[in-house]
Motif scaffolding. Structure first.
Motif, short mmCIF file in Angstrom:
data_model
loop_
_atom_site.label_atom_id
_atom_site.label_comp_id
_atom_site.label_asym_id
_atom_site.label_seq_id
_atom_site.Cartn_x
_atom_site.Cartn_y
_atom_site.Cartn_z
N SER A 1 -51.22 27.07 38.62
CA SER A 1 -52.07 28.22 38.89
C SER A 1 -51.96 28.51 40.37
N PRO A 2 -52.12 29.76 40.80
CA PRO A 2 -52.13 30.06 42.23
C PRO A 2 -53.26 29.34 42.96
N LEU A 3 -54.23 28.82 42.22
CA LEU A 3 -55.40 28.19 42.83
C LEU A 3 -55.33 26.67 42.83
N PRO B 1 -56.53 47.88 61.86
CA PRO B 1 -55.19 48.49 61.99
C PRO B 1 -54.33 48.20 60.76
N ASP B 2 -53.36 49.08 60.52
CA ASP B 2 -52.44 48.86 59.40
C ASP B 2 -51.72 47.53 59.56
N MET B 3 -51.60 46.82 58.44
CA MET B 3 -50.96 45.51 58.47
C MET B 3 -49.81 45.49 57.48
N VAL B 4 -48.69 44.93 57.91
CA VAL B 4 -47.58 44.72 56.98
C VAL B 4 -47.88 43.50 56.13
N SER B 5 -47.20 43.38 55.00
CA SER B 5 -47.45 42.27 54.09
C SER B 5 -46.80 40.99 54.60
N GLU B 6 -47.53 39.88 54.47
CA GLU B 6 -46.97 38.58 54.84
C GLU B 6 -45.76 38.22 53.99
N GLU B 7 -45.69 38.80 52.80
CA GLU B 7 -44.55 38.50 51.90
C GLU B 7 -43.23 38.86 52.55
N ASN B 8 -43.24 39.85 53.44
CA ASN B 8 -42.00 40.29 54.08
C ASN B 8 -41.37 39.19 54.94
N ASP C 1 -39.91 36.70 44.37
CA ASP C 1 -40.88 37.69 44.85
C ASP C 1 -42.30 37.30 44.43
N ASN C 2 -42.44 36.71 43.25
CA ASN C 2 -43.77 36.33 42.75
C ASN C 2 -44.39 35.22 43.58
N ASN C 3 -43.56 34.39 44.21
CA ASN C 3 -44.09 33.23 44.94
C ASN C 3 -44.24 33.46 46.44
N LYS C 4 -43.75 34.58 46.95
CA LYS C 4 -43.80 34.79 48.39
C LYS C 4 -45.23 34.91 48.91
N SER C 5 -46.08 35.64 48.21
CA SER C 5 -47.47 35.76 48.66
C SER C 5 -48.20 34.43 48.49
N LEU C 6 -47.85 33.66 47.45
CA LEU C 6 -48.48 32.35 47.24
C LEU C 6 -48.10 31.39 48.36
#
Length: 353
Positions: free
Chosen positions: A234-236, A182-189, A197-202
């Motif tokens: 690093s993101p990792l 199913p369609d999924m919204v972004s966790e960043e929201n 904004d650059n760190n929200k997904s991290l």
């Protein structure tokens, strides 16, 4: 209010990989619950999984499932970004709830869910299954005794690492299905507003993977540490330094391109160490290992082997027992999980500063 000693009638929301492997299969083996209903947006997968586990009542959405008045409790295993909304609906419907972690994308949403569960007197648990690992239970009892008896002197420092490899261990026996997810919204929201904004997904990734270790550390120390330093070049790869009571806590986390899963926590005392090594999450029936090093006149190393068991199955039993006994302060309560999100936010605020 406690539920009677009859079997707890369970509804499952989500028939995907984790729902099948880590949850449905384990609840199906418990004597004190019944797989009463299941819901998924993918009709073919829904019916295949329901047939496999002998679940009679099948629903095309979680709201249809929640209208089933015979359901006592619900297990929610949906896409992370949708978890909070589905849990909210479950609580409003008067159902006890278990959900996967993280319970929400930020502490404001998580706190609202905790308050809602308390308002309605409902058991609400979150999937930090490592607290239910038999090796962790044994290690916690050893740690508590070391602290109470001062056997190894003062606890000086805690050193914890998680270098995420592949936790799946080639898990088999699940139904793939041929329908698109199913369609999924972004966790960043749903990430905290103070983040760039650059760190929200991290942040969302960090909470999903490494909140387990935050939860583990708090479980042993019995307190929420204060954060002194955090950096990620690093993101990792990440390094965090915290203070808990009179101890420093050094947390090194990251992701590596290898099959092995490396996760351990070392409690460093004046005269020895307690080392707890955690297995990959989906490695069945292999609990955490424990090593106690005592540096007296004659150095002693003791390894403890607990019975083969799986943290996910122990977790399922803990949730059902909590529902039957009306225990809102379960070992895996959402109130505890809320603190992990708050701590993760404290950590990432250090980066934003």
């Amino acid at each position: 209010m406690p539920t009677s000693s009859r079997k707890i009638r369970l509804g499952f929301i989500g028939a995907g990989f984790i729902g099948q492997i880590a949850h449905l299969e384990n609840y199906a083996q418990l004597d004190n619950c019944q797989l009463h209903a299941i819901a998924d947006l993918r009709p073919n997968l829904l019916n295949q999984v329901a047939d496999k586990f002998g679940i009679e009542n099948r629903y095309g959405s979680h709201k249809e499932l929640l209208a089933d008045e015979q359901i006592d409790a619900v297990v929610v295993v949906t896409a992370r970004a949708h978890t909070a909304d589905v849990v909210r609906d479950c609580l409003l419907a008067g159902k006890h709830v278990f959900s996967e972690k993280p319970m929400a994308g930020n502490s404001e949403i998580a706190n609202a869910l905790v308050q809602l569960a308390e308002k309605h007197g409902l058991v609400y648990c979150v999937g930090y299954m490592k607290r239910c690992d038999a090796g962790v239970v044994k290690a916690k009892s050893i740690f508590d005794e070391l602290m109470a008896q001062n056997t190894l002197g003062k606890l000086l420092q805690v050193s914890a690492q998680c270098y995420m490899g592949n936790s799946y261990c080639k898990a088999a026996g699940y139904i793939h299905g041929d329908e698109a997810r199913p369609d999924m919204v972004s966790e960043e929201n749903f990430a905290p507003s103070f983040l760039s904004d650059n760190n929200k997904s991290l942040f969302a990734r960090y909470v999903n993977v490494h909140s387990h270790l935050l939860n583990f550390i708090r479980h042993f120390l019995g307190t929420k540490p204060s954060v002194e330093y955090f950096n990620t070049l690093s993101p990792l790869a990440h390094v965090c330094v915290m203070r808990a009571n009179e101890q420093l806590v050094v947390l090194e986390t990251g992701e590596v391109a290898q099959k092995n899963w490396q996760e351990r926590c070392t409690f460093i005392f004046e005269q020895g160490q307690l080392i707890v090594t955690l297995p990959p999450a989906l490695l069945r029936n292999v609990p955490a290992t424990i090593e106690l090093q005592q540096n007296a006149e004659v150095s002693q190393h003791t390894q403890f082997q607990v019975e083969w068991s799986w943290a996910f199955k122990n977790q399922a039993a803990t949730f059902i027992d909590s529902v039957q006994n009306g225990n809102i302060n379960s070992l895996i309560s959402a109130k505890e999980a809320l603190v992990d999100i708050e701590l993760a936010e404290d950590i990432w605020k250090k980066l934003s500063n």
